[in-house]
Design a protein around this motif. Structure first.
Motif, short mmCIF file in Angstrom:
data_model
loop_
_atom_site.label_atom_id
_atom_site.label_comp_id
_atom_site.label_asym_id
_atom_site.label_seq_id
_atom_site.Cartn_x
_atom_site.Cartn_y
_atom_site.Cartn_z
N LEU A 127 0.82 -1.21 0.00
CA LEU A 127 0.00 0.00 0.00
C LEU A 127 0.85 1.26 0.00
CD1 LEU A 127 -2.96 -0.87 2.42
CD2 LEU A 127 -2.96 -0.78 -0.07
N GLU A 128 1.97 1.23 0.71
CA GLU A 128 2.86 2.40 0.73
C GLU A 128 3.44 2.69 -0.66
OE1 GLU A 128 5.87 1.83 3.63
OE2 GLU A 128 4.50 1.92 5.35
N LYS A 129 3.75 1.63 -1.40
CA LYS A 129 4.30 1.81 -2.75
C LYS A 129 3.24 2.29 -3.74
CE LYS A 129 8.04 -1.57 -2.32
NZ LYS A 129 8.60 -2.84 -2.83
N GLY A 130 1.97 2.04 -3.42
CA GLY A 130 0.89 2.50 -4.29
C GLY A 130 0.72 1.69 -5.56
N ARG A 131 1.20 0.46 -5.57
CA ARG A 131 1.08 -0.37 -6.77
C ARG A 131 -0.18 -1.23 -6.67
NH1 ARG A 131 7.34 -2.56 -7.20
NH2 ARG A 131 8.31 -0.51 -7.59
N SER A 132 -0.73 -1.55 -7.84
CA SER A 132 -1.95 -2.35 -7.86
C SER A 132 -1.67 -3.84 -8.06
CB SER A 132 -2.88 -1.86 -8.97
OG SER A 132 -2.22 -1.96 -10.23
N SER A 133 -0.51 -4.17 -8.63
CA SER A 133 -0.15 -5.57 -8.82
C SER A 133 1.35 -5.68 -9.03
CB SER A 133 -0.90 -6.18 -10.01
OG SER A 133 -0.52 -5.52 -11.22
N GLY A 134 1.86 -6.90 -8.86
CA GLY A 134 3.29 -7.12 -9.04
C GLY A 134 3.74 -8.33 -8.25
N PHE A 135 5.06 -8.42 -8.04
CA PHE A 135 5.62 -9.53 -7.28
C PHE A 135 6.28 -9.00 -6.02
CE2 PHE A 135 5.37 -12.14 -11.13
CZ PHE A 135 5.00 -13.37 -10.58
N LYS A 136 6.07 -9.70 -4.94
CA LYS A 136 6.78 -9.48 -3.69
C LYS A 136 7.43 -10.81 -3.33
CE LYS A 136 8.15 -7.84 0.27
NZ LYS A 136 9.32 -6.95 0.34
N GLU A 137 8.75 -10.88 -3.57
CA GLU A 137 9.46 -12.15 -3.45
C GLU A 137 8.82 -13.17 -4.39
OE1 GLU A 137 9.58 -13.08 0.71
OE2 GLU A 137 10.76 -11.32 1.22
N TYR A 138 8.33 -14.30 -3.84
CA TYR A 138 7.71 -15.32 -4.69
C TYR A 138 6.20 -15.16 -4.77
CZ TYR A 138 12.08 -17.97 -4.80
OH TYR A 138 13.37 -18.37 -5.01
N TYR A 139 5.66 -14.08 -4.23
CA TYR A 139 4.20 -13.91 -4.15
C TYR A 139 3.74 -12.88 -5.17
CZ TYR A 139 5.15 -16.21 0.30
OH TYR A 139 5.59 -17.07 1.26
N ARG A 140 2.78 -13.28 -5.98
CA ARG A 140 2.12 -12.35 -6.89
C ARG A 140 0.98 -11.72 -6.13
NH1 ARG A 140 3.18 -9.50 -11.55
NH2 ARG A 140 1.23 -9.02 -12.63
N TYR A 141 0.88 -10.39 -6.16
CA TYR A 141 -0.14 -9.70 -5.37
C TYR A 141 -1.04 -8.85 -6.26
CZ TYR A 141 2.86 -5.55 -5.73
OH TYR A 141 3.62 -4.52 -6.22
N MET A 142 -2.21 -8.55 -5.71
CA MET A 142 -3.17 -7.67 -6.39
C MET A 142 -3.92 -6.88 -5.33
SD MET A 142 -6.36 -8.65 -8.91
CE MET A 142 -5.26 -9.11 -10.24
N VAL A 143 -4.14 -5.62 -5.57
CA VAL A 143 -4.89 -4.76 -4.65
C VAL A 143 -6.29 -4.57 -5.22
CG1 VAL A 143 -5.00 -2.52 -3.51
CG2 VAL A 143 -2.77 -3.59 -3.93
N ALA A 144 -7.30 -5.05 -4.48
CA ALA A 144 -8.70 -4.92 -4.90
C ALA A 144 -9.36 -3.83 -4.06
CB ALA A 144 -9.42 -6.24 -4.74
N ASN A 145 -9.80 -2.77 -4.69
CA ASN A 145 -10.43 -1.65 -3.99
C ASN A 145 -11.95 -1.69 -4.14
OD1 ASN A 145 -7.92 -0.34 -3.21
ND2 ASN A 145 -7.69 0.18 -5.38
#
Length: 419
Positions: A127-145
């Motif tokens: 959330l601090e980076k303000g990205r909606s999707s990407g990779f964090k280490e081996y985890y693919r993430y998505m921000v659903a608002n």
């Protein structure tokens, strides 16, 4: 020359193979990576549509036919990623934030490698980076608002990424092994490939040498007969012309023989000699010629430089370069001769001003019989063999010779020799 052709053949072959393999591997890796991220994003969208969980009875696709989840499941089916075991095979976690970015829920029930505190740390960083999707280490993430806040969902892609990395590493190792295998084969076979050219080249050199020696005898006889006739008949325009042309042919023959021997490295006697004194002496011979042509000959020769090589060949090399510089410099031109030593390298340069020289054709100056200006060559004489002989002499001494022009109003011949 044959060795250079073999080296170029090997380098071109290896570079071409490397470029093709790199293109193939890069394309395959990019496609696979995009497929991994695309499939992961589709799974994350399903989780986002169902508040961070897989829908119950997901195997009963008809139940979800009227929902957006249905289209995503059908897309995963097409890519081969969807199966009844997908909800049980997937490892994921999520963190829910309200509109004030306060944590309202943490779900880590479907993953053992991440606890609640680690999940919160990951989500807050995203959330601090303000990205909606990407990779964090081996985890693919998505921000659903949504209107109630936002949910950060993470999907464990470790298995897919490890497989991807293993594929890339294996492909790279196989490609490197293939390059070395081709290098080994092309090194063995390149001799066979260039053999016809090598044989033709050797025949050409042998023909030039043999023909040159065969021509010497009749030329000597013609010259001697012309002198005898001239003694009986006195000065004659036709006899003088015969003698002049005979001398030109003899000079051309000697130049061709010298070029052939220089390229073969024959008749060279390697000894240690004072290079500075040799070049200074040769330059001194041409000072009178420069003065009569209203030209300036300047020398900057470092003292006490010695060199191990063939002294006669180096004298011939110096004479050719200085003679060319004086002949082809412009009216009132300047010729500069420089000899310097730096560490184990000897730099020998001959510079002269000219009326005009094409920068495009500068590399052709070392070609046999090449003339930059045919009209001037008819006035100054020569056959366009001088720089070819110079190049052969330098090459036979394991040196390097280059020609350059900065303004197309000057020519600089640079020679590098190893002391």
């Amino acid at each position: 020359m044959i060795k250079k052709i073999r080296r170029r053949l090997i380098l071109v072959s290896i570079f071409s193979l490397f470029f093709v393999l790199l293109t193939i591997m890069t394309s395959i890796a990019a496609i696979n990576y995009c497929k991994i991220t695309q499939n992961a994003d589709e799974i994350l969208k399903i989780l986002a549509e169902n508040e961070g969980f897989f829908p119950e009875n997901i195997t009963n696709i008809e139940k979800w036919q009227e929902t957006e989840i249905y289209s995503k499941i059908k897309l995963l089916e097409k890519t081969g990623m969807f199966s009844p075991e997908l909800p049980y095979e997937s490892r994921y976690f999520s963190v829910k934030f309200n509109s004030q970015k306060e944590i309202t829920s943490v779900n880590t029930g479907k993953i053992a490698a991440v606890d609640s505190s680690a999940a919160v740390a990951y989500a807050e960083e995203i959330l601090e980076k303000g990205r909606s999707s990407g990779f964090k280490e081996y985890y693919r993430y998505m921000v659903a608002n949504d209107e109630n806040g936002s949910r950060v969902i993470f999907l464990d892609c470790r298995r897919n990424l490890e497989t991807f990395k293993s594929f890339v590493l294996t492909g790279a190792l196989v490609s490197v092994a293939g390059i070395f295998a081709v290098l080994f084969l092309i090194t063995l076979l390149s001799g066979q490939i260039v053999r016809p050219f090598s044989e033709n080249y050797e025949k050409q050199k042998r023909f030039i040498t043999d023909a040159g020696h065969e021509l010497k005898t009749p030329l000597t006889i013609i010259d001697a007969d012309a002198e005898i006739i001239q003694m009986d008949m006195g000065e004659n325009e036709w006899l003088t012309d015969i003698k002049n042309q005979t001398e030109r042919l003899a000079e051309l023959t000697n130049s061709l023989i010298l070029l052939s021997k220089a390229e073969e490295g024959k008749s060279f006697q390697t000894i240690e000699f004072p290079l500075s004194d040799v070049i200074d002496e040769e330059c001194g011979v041409f000072r009178a010629l420069a003065l009569t042509g209203n030209k300036t000959l300047e020398t900057d020769i470092e003292k006490m430089i010695s060199f191990k090589g063939d002294e006669k060949a180096i004298r011939r090399l110096t004479a050719i370069l200085v003679d060319n510089a004086i002949k082809y410099s412009d009216e009132g031109g300047c010729i500069r001769i420089s000899l310097k030593k730096h560490k184990n390298q000897i730099k020998f340069t001959v510079y002269n001003t000219v009326e005009y020289i094409s920068a495009k054709n500068i590399s052709r100056l070392f070609d046999r019989f090449y003339r930059e200006d045919s009209s001037r060559n008819s006035e100054t004489g020569g056959y366009g063999l001088g720089l070819s002989i110079a190049q052969a002499i330098v090459t036979s001494h394991r040196g390097k010779i280059t020609a350059s022009t900065e303004d197309e109003k000057s020519l600089k011949i640079s020679i590098t020799l190893l002391s």
